[in-house]
Design a protein around this motif. Structure first.
Motif, short mmCIF file in Angstrom:
data_model
loop_
_atom_site.label_atom_id
_atom_site.label_comp_id
_atom_site.label_asym_id
_atom_site.label_seq_id
_atom_site.Cartn_x
_atom_site.Cartn_y
_atom_site.Cartn_z
N GLY A 154 -3.14 -36.60 -14.43
CA GLY A 154 -3.55 -35.97 -15.68
C GLY A 154 -3.08 -34.56 -15.90
N GLY A 155 -2.29 -34.00 -14.99
CA GLY A 155 -1.86 -32.62 -15.14
C GLY A 155 -3.05 -31.68 -15.10
N THR A 156 -2.96 -30.62 -15.83
CA THR A 156 -4.06 -29.66 -15.84
C THR A 156 -5.18 -30.09 -16.79
N ASP A 157 -5.00 -31.24 -17.44
CA ASP A 157 -6.04 -31.76 -18.33
C ASP A 157 -7.08 -32.51 -17.51
N VAL A 158 -7.66 -31.81 -16.56
CA VAL A 158 -8.68 -32.37 -15.67
C VAL A 158 -9.81 -31.35 -15.57
N PRO A 159 -10.97 -31.76 -15.07
CA PRO A 159 -12.08 -30.81 -14.95
C PRO A 159 -11.71 -29.60 -14.09
N ALA A 160 -12.26 -28.45 -14.45
CA ALA A 160 -11.98 -27.22 -13.70
C ALA A 160 -12.37 -27.36 -12.23
#
Length: 322
Positions: A154-160
């Motif tokens: 998901g790249g950086t489109d994931v939970p912090a």
């Protein structure tokens, strides 16, 4: 919140369906001393109009259910290939079994099937619910990717929280020495297919969402709601509008099924809907609102439709290739 019955609210389905109809909750309650509708009258309650065969103008700018499945299958194929390049084995979760409404319009204006409501009130069929819940449990039990592998997906489109847990290489944007694509493998797949998520542009989604609450402010809809409310009051049920009955907090999913009070309320609801043609008036108002939206946004919507058609052609090509 959606306008679907409470079983759907519990599962968090989507179809679709879900972002399309914003309901207004109510504190309307049935009087404590009201006599329940006799179960024997069930057969006499005819179903109201069935909106599952109707359409709305904005649907011309959305993929059909089959087209949405085509886009999803193509995206999954591209994601799988991308992860393979990183040496990551992955299988997409199987499609969840159907539950609740047949399509995005089936329950948009509330319940309408007297035979179904005589069994389940405002709830979904428990057999459907059980199959859906079991599929969710099986999906949760599937092997999970590692934190670094999820970043590849998901790249950086994931939970912090996940970003804080990945290793130093992944934090720099690499996995096994390979650069992670922007947005991960999902991002790359979506860029390949073009268009928007699930083939629905932000404009189309916004206009579809806005027309539902706007339709409830239409004078003709307010008038038919008032007639429905008076009809319900005559039967011993106090609700200001149809979705207030649907959203009555007493009518939550229960292991023992719908209560007698819920079933009686649902059957009275459907009878009053049928008598006053509630769904027909409501739908006609929403059609008028959406037609006006299409006219105001004709150029942008035409571009969105061209983008969707291009995405569908690309998806067909992806699925046709080995």
């Amino acid at each position: 919140m959606t306008s679907s019955p409470h079983g759907i609210l519990r599962t968090g389905v989507t179809l679709a369906v879900a972002a399309l109809a914003l309901s207004a909750c109510s504190t309307g309650q049935r009087p404590a001393d009201a006599a329940p509708e006799a179960a024997a009258t069930t057969a006499a309650v005819r179903s109201a109009a069935d909106p599952s065969s109707w359409t709305l103008p904005m649907q011309a700018y959305r993929p059909t259910a089959e087209q949405a499945r085509t886009l999803a299958r193509a995206e999954q194929k591209l994601v799988g290939r991308c992860l393979q390049e990183f040496g990551i084995p992955w299988k997409p979760a199987p499609e969840l079994p159907p539950i609740g409404p047949k399509n995005m319009l089936d329950w948009r204006y509330g319940i309408h099937d007297a035979e179904m409501s005589a069994k389940f009130g405002y709830q979904v069929d428990p057999a459907q619910q059980a199959r859906y819940d079991e599929a969710l449990r099986e999906a949760d039990a599937r092997p999970r990717l590692s934190d670094d592998q999820q970043l590849v997906l998901g790249g950086t489109d994931v939970p912090a929280e996940l970003l804080r847990k990945v290793g130093p290489e992944a934090r720099r944007g690499y996995y096994e020495g390979r650069r992670i694509p922007e947005g991960g493998c999902f991002g790359r797949a979506r860029r390949t297919l073009g268009g928007s998520a699930q083939g629905v542009s932000p404009l189309v989604q916004r206009l579809t969402n806005e027309s539902y609450p706007a339709s409830m402010e239409d004078p003709l809809v307010k008038a038919v709601f008032a007639r429905w409310s008076a009809c319900m009051k005559a039967k011993g049920f106090a609700y200001p509008a149809p979705m207030a009955a649907n959203d009555d907090p007493r009518f939550r999913p229960r292991s023992e099924g719908a209560s007698r009070a819920e079933i009686d309320t649902a059957l009275a609801d459907i009878a009053c809907r049928a008598t006053h043609r509630v769904a027909e008036v409501w739908h006609a108002a929403e059609v008028r609102i959406q037609r006006a939206s299409v006219a105001r946004n004709a150029t942008a919507l035409a571009a969105d439709r061209r983008a969707l058609d291009a995405s569908l052609r690309e998806a067909a090509d992806v699925l046709a290739r080995p």
